[in-house]
Scaffold this motif. Sequence first.
Motif, PDB file in Angstrom:
ATOM      1  N   LEU A 103       0.823  -1.076  -0.077  1.00  0.00           N
ATOM      2  CA  LEU A 103      -0.060   0.096   0.060  1.00  0.00           C
ATOM      3  C   LEU A 103       0.872   1.366  -0.007  1.00  0.00           C
ATOM      4  CD1 LEU A 103      -2.830  -1.033   2.613  1.00  0.00           C
ATOM      5  CD2 LEU A 103      -2.902  -0.981  -0.018  1.00  0.00           C
ATOM      6  N   MET A 104       1.748   1.279   0.998  1.00  0.00           N
ATOM      7  CA  MET A 104       2.853   2.497   1.026  1.00  0.00           C
ATOM      8  C   MET A 104       3.723   2.652  -0.065  1.00  0.00           C
ATOM      9  SD  MET A 104       1.413   4.115   3.180  1.00  0.00           S
ATOM     10  CE  MET A 104       2.695   5.454   3.354  1.00  0.00           C
ATOM     11  N   GLY A 105       4.305   1.294  -0.402  1.00  0.00           N
ATOM     12  CA  GLY A 105       5.705   1.216  -1.487  1.00  0.00           C
ATOM     13  C   GLY A 105       5.124   1.359  -2.835  1.00  0.00           C
ATOM     14  N   GLU A 106       3.864   0.733  -3.180  1.00  0.00           N
ATOM     15  CA  GLU A 106       3.569   0.677  -4.527  1.00  0.00           C
ATOM     16  C   GLU A 106       2.410   1.758  -4.832  1.00  0.00           C
ATOM     17  OE1 GLU A 106       3.003  -3.128  -5.912  1.00  0.00           O
ATOM     18  OE2 GLU A 106       4.298  -4.154  -4.625  1.00  0.00           O
ATOM     19  N   ASP A 107       1.171   1.443  -4.127  1.00  0.00           N
ATOM     20  CA  ASP A 107      -0.053   2.596  -4.625  1.00  0.00           C
ATOM     21  C   ASP A 107       0.160   3.737  -3.972  1.00  0.00           C
ATOM     22  OD1 ASP A 107      -0.888  -0.114  -5.170  1.00  0.00           O
ATOM     23  OD2 ASP A 107      -1.828  -0.545  -3.038  1.00  0.00           O
ATOM     24  N   TYR A 108       0.565   3.851  -2.725  1.00  0.00           N
ATOM     25  CA  TYR A 108       0.781   5.487  -2.356  1.00  0.00           C
ATOM     26  C   TYR A 108       1.797   6.066  -3.305  1.00  0.00           C
ATOM     27  CZ  TYR A 108       1.574   9.402   1.067  1.00  0.00           C
ATOM     28  OH  TYR A 108       1.597  10.542   1.605  1.00  0.00           O
ATOM     29  N   GLU A 109       2.863   5.494  -3.504  1.00  0.00           N
ATOM     30  CA  GLU A 109       4.206   6.256  -4.254  1.00  0.00           C
ATOM     31  C   GLU A 109       3.441   6.352  -5.653  1.00  0.00           C
ATOM     32  OE1 GLU A 109       6.861   7.549  -3.444  1.00  0.00           O
ATOM     33  OE2 GLU A 109       6.329   7.192  -1.450  1.00  0.00           O
ATOM     34  N   LYS A 110       2.638   5.507  -6.555  1.00  0.00           N
ATOM     35  CA  LYS A 110       2.272   5.488  -7.582  1.00  0.00           C
ATOM     36  C   LYS A 110       1.338   6.784  -7.733  1.00  0.00           C
ATOM     37  CE  LYS A 110       0.190   2.720 -11.370  1.00  0.00           C
ATOM     38  NZ  LYS A 110      -0.416   1.641 -11.675  1.00  0.00           N
ATOM     39  N   LEU A 111       0.299   6.891  -6.754  1.00  0.00           N
ATOM     40  CA  LEU A 111      -0.701   7.922  -6.689  1.00  0.00           C
ATOM     41  C   LEU A 111       0.254   9.262  -6.586  1.00  0.00           C
ATOM     42  CD1 LEU A 111      -3.520   9.126  -6.696  1.00  0.00           C
ATOM     43  CD2 LEU A 111      -3.470   8.366  -4.296  1.00  0.00           C
ATOM     44  N   LYS A 112       1.056   9.309  -5.522  1.00  0.00           N
ATOM     45  CA  LYS A 112       1.709  10.573  -5.289  1.00  0.00           C
ATOM     46  C   LYS A 112       2.520  11.170  -6.627  1.00  0.00           C
ATOM     47  CE  LYS A 112       5.320  12.396  -2.310  1.00  0.00           C
ATOM     48  NZ  LYS A 112       6.279  12.083  -1.291  1.00  0.00           N
ATOM     49  N   ASN A 113       3.211  10.242  -7.409  1.00  0.00           N
ATOM     50  CA  ASN A 113       3.808  10.457  -8.535  1.00  0.00           C
ATOM     51  C   ASN A 113       2.861  11.010  -9.784  1.00  0.00           C
ATOM     52  OD1 ASN A 113       6.386   9.969  -7.675  1.00  0.00           O
ATOM     53  ND2 ASN A 113       6.369   7.806  -8.229  1.00  0.00           N
ATOM     54  N   TRP A 114       1.805  10.404  -9.799  1.00  0.00           N
ATOM     55  CA  TRP A 114       0.589  10.532 -10.827  1.00  0.00           C
ATOM     56  C   TRP A 114       0.140  12.066 -10.537  1.00  0.00           C
ATOM     57  CZ3 TRP A 114      -4.252  12.062 -11.123  1.00  0.00           C
ATOM     58  CH2 TRP A 114      -4.881  12.163 -12.288  1.00  0.00           C
ATOM     59  N   GLN A 115       0.010  12.445  -9.293  1.00  0.00           N
ATOM     60  CA  GLN A 115      -0.498  13.769  -8.837  1.00  0.00           C
ATOM     61  C   GLN A 115       0.618  14.810  -9.208  1.00  0.00           C
ATOM     62  OE1 GLN A 115      -0.624  14.837  -4.542  1.00  0.00           O
ATOM     63  NE2 GLN A 115      -2.375  16.028  -4.590  1.00  0.00           N
ATOM     64  N   ARG A 116       1.959  14.391  -8.713  1.00  0.00           N
ATOM     65  CA  ARG A 116       2.967  15.403  -9.099  1.00  0.00           C
ATOM     66  C   ARG A 116       2.968  16.105 -10.634  1.00  0.00           C
ATOM     67  NH1 ARG A 116       7.767  12.980  -7.624  1.00  0.00           N
ATOM     68  NH2 ARG A 116       7.572  11.900  -9.934  1.00  0.00           N
ATOM     69  N   ASP A 117       2.743  14.690 -11.431  1.00  0.00           N
ATOM     70  CA  ASP A 117       2.819  15.039 -12.771  1.00  0.00           C
ATOM     71  C   ASP A 117       1.574  15.308 -13.624  1.00  0.00           C
ATOM     72  OD1 ASP A 117       5.227  13.557 -12.819  1.00  0.00           O
ATOM     73  OD2 ASP A 117       4.680  11.815 -13.299  1.00  0.00           O
ATOM     74  N   SER A 118       0.517  15.491 -12.837  1.00  0.00           N
ATOM     75  CA  SER A 118      -0.808  15.928 -13.584  1.00  0.00           C
ATOM     76  C   SER A 118      -1.051  17.316 -12.889  1.00  0.00           C
ATOM     77  CB  SER A 118      -1.867  14.989 -13.174  1.00  0.00           C
ATOM     78  OG  SER A 118      -1.627  13.487 -13.538  1.00  0.00           O
ATOM     79  N   TYR A 119      -0.819  17.707 -11.847  1.00  0.00           N
ATOM     80  CA  TYR A 119      -1.185  19.058 -11.310  1.00  0.00           C
ATOM     81  C   TYR A 119       0.192  19.765 -11.023  1.00  0.00           C
ATOM     82  CZ  TYR A 119      -5.573  16.766 -10.922  1.00  0.00           C
ATOM     83  OH  TYR A 119      -6.820  16.041 -11.033  1.00  0.00           O
ATOM     84  N   HIS A 120       0.587  20.992 -11.636  1.00  0.00           N
ATOM     85  CA  HIS A 120       1.582  21.881 -11.596  1.00  0.00           C
ATOM     86  C   HIS A 120       1.171  23.045 -10.891  1.00  0.00           C
ATOM     87  CE1 HIS A 120       2.014  19.182 -14.746  1.00  0.00           C
ATOM     88  NE2 HIS A 120       3.334  18.855 -14.601  1.00  0.00           N
ATOM     89  N   LYS A 121       1.647  23.279  -9.524  1.00  0.00           N
ATOM     90  CA  LYS A 121       1.534  24.555  -8.757  1.00  0.00           C
ATOM     91  C   LYS A 121       2.103  25.752  -9.443  1.00  0.00           C
ATOM     92  CE  LYS A 121       0.828  22.317  -4.070  1.00  0.00           C
ATOM     93  NZ  LYS A 121       1.407  22.202  -2.745  1.00  0.00           N
ATOM     94  N   GLN A 122       1.477  27.055  -9.460  1.00  0.00           N
ATOM     95  CA  GLN A 122       2.182  28.204  -9.721  1.00  0.00           C
ATOM     96  C   GLN A 122       2.783  28.870  -8.675  1.00  0.00           C
ATOM     97  OE1 GLN A 122      -0.555  29.797 -13.132  1.00  0.00           O
ATOM     98  NE2 GLN A 122      -1.767  29.520 -11.173  1.00  0.00           N
ATOM     99  N   MET A 123       3.623  29.830  -9.220  1.00  0.00           N
ATOM    100  CA  MET A 123       4.218  30.628  -8.043  1.00  0.00           C
ATOM    101  C   MET A 123       3.224  31.748  -7.411  1.00  0.00           C
ATOM    102  SD  MET A 123       7.625  30.080  -7.897  1.00  0.00           S
ATOM    103  CE  MET A 123       8.380  31.590  -7.321  1.00  0.00           C
ATOM    104  N   ILE A 124       2.161  31.895  -7.984  1.00  0.00           N
ATOM    105  CA  ILE A 124       1.363  32.985  -7.356  1.00  0.00           C
ATOM    106  C   ILE A 124       0.142  32.333  -6.590  1.00  0.00           C
ATOM    107  CG2 ILE A 124       1.804  34.819  -8.840  1.00  0.00           C
ATOM    108  CD1 ILE A 124      -0.774  33.861 -10.697  1.00  0.00           C
ATOM    109  N   GLY A 125       0.223  30.842  -6.680  1.00  0.00           N
ATOM    110  CA  GLY A 125      -0.995  30.064  -6.072  1.00  0.00           C
ATOM    111  C   GLY A 125      -1.571  29.408  -7.006  1.00  0.00           C
ATOM    112  N   GLY A 126      -2.353  28.279  -6.733  1.00  0.00           N
ATOM    113  CA  GLY A 126      -3.374  27.635  -7.486  1.00  0.00           C
ATOM    114  C   GLY A 126      -2.620  26.668  -8.397  1.00  0.00           C
ATOM    115  N   PHE A 127      -3.408  26.169  -9.324  1.00  0.00           N
ATOM    116  CA  PHE A 127      -2.682  25.184 -10.301  1.00  0.00           C
ATOM    117  C   PHE A 127      -2.671  25.603 -11.847  1.00  0.00           C
ATOM    118  CE2 PHE A 127      -3.897  22.593  -6.813  1.00  0.00           C
ATOM    119  CZ  PHE A 127      -2.637  21.933  -6.474  1.00  0.00           C
TER     120      PHE A 127
END
Length: 442
Positions: A103-127
């Motif tokens: 759960l932590m080594g595969e599923d959690y990390e996979k979801l975390k990486n997908w979120q990082r690649d799909s949503y990009h934060k802006q300097m002024i806030g928001g995505f």
Amino acid sequence: MSGSYEDSMIDVSSDSFWEVGNYKRTVKRVDDGNRLCNDLMNCLHERARIEKSYAQQLTEWGKRWRQLVDKGPQYGTLERAWSALCTEAEKVSELHMEVKAALMGEDYEKLKNWQRDSYHKQMIGGFKESKEAEDGFRKAQKPWAKKLKEVETMKKSYHSACKEEKLAASRETNSKLESNNNPEAQKKLQEKVEKCQQEVQKTKERYEKSLEELDKVTPQYMENMEQVFEQWQQFEDKRISFFRELLLEVKQHLDLSTNHRFQTIYNTMEDTISATDAEEDLKWFRSSHGPGMPMNWPQFEDWSIDLNRTLSRREKKKPSEGVTLTGISQTGSDQPVQPVKTSSSVSSMEKTPDWSDEDTGSNPFSANGEGNPFEEEPASAVVSVPVRALYDYEGQEQDELSFQAGDELTKIGDEDDQGWCKGQLKDGKTGLYPANYVEAIQ
């Protein structure tokens, strides 16, 4: 952007997607998708903690009860069946720790990486994705919103003219009904009505024309909005599809029924419990602790000047090679005959806690609460001697050691009259072993 457009975005007349500003729910969905990633990660993290806690509790429970069973009075095949409960807990605990790791080594990390690649934060806030969606909808809606504002203005002018025309007509009618009717005033009121009617006609034409212009740009507006909406539908489709695949993987990790090792645990447990044989256990107890035990019955002992050769009651005869007792493994022809372990051998081991309610101090013939009061006191402690195993030996009871040929252990007790010695393995475990299975290390 013009102020009139900003005002039109605030004035929302219905809940339709096509109304100005109502696309914001689609934009908000992008932010919600990122938040749902965090929620799912928290969900998996909590489940992983539960799996770990359950595994630790199973391990502690199995360890504690295995010790109690080992030290308790239960014996034979039923003892093995009882111990199978502890084995099941230990094995299932290992599986649940693997679930936690997955759960932590595969599923959690996979979801975390997908979120990082799909949503990009802006300097002024928001995505970045939220801003792209907002800009896309604004651009698609701006021309139509501008025309809509003109339509609203023309409608307001037309309705105002209609109101003035109705008011002027009402005044003219009232003037005709008055007794002191002034022709000049009546003429002015009539001219006012005609002027209002002309204004109504003009504003109506402008209003209808603005509606026609709005109707002309509506198809393009709908097409542009559809394109932007479809773009973010695809973005959301990726999130939903990813969540679906991830949850299926989570299900695979949680579903132990599909794990062949999980099935093997309970098949082995069932076989061990089913192998419980009361007749075999009672036969073993009879041979080891009951009437089936060998006995060196008292015989006439002649006096001899050679004291070292004087027979004594403590010199027990070895069992013949033809005797087979339950609980003693049979060795090959290249190994020595194993000695019979009697109660005197067991007494050399450290006593386990008594589970019975009997008063051990009530025997008037017992010098120290155990053993034969007529036996001599044991000799002083023996110095530890390193020894090496000559043959493989598999302990048949809980108080016996198991080792392989070539293993080194420490002899910590003299050989008793039945050929057993007390020793200690390198891992610290102590127990009995056949003295003729080892040799001293020179």
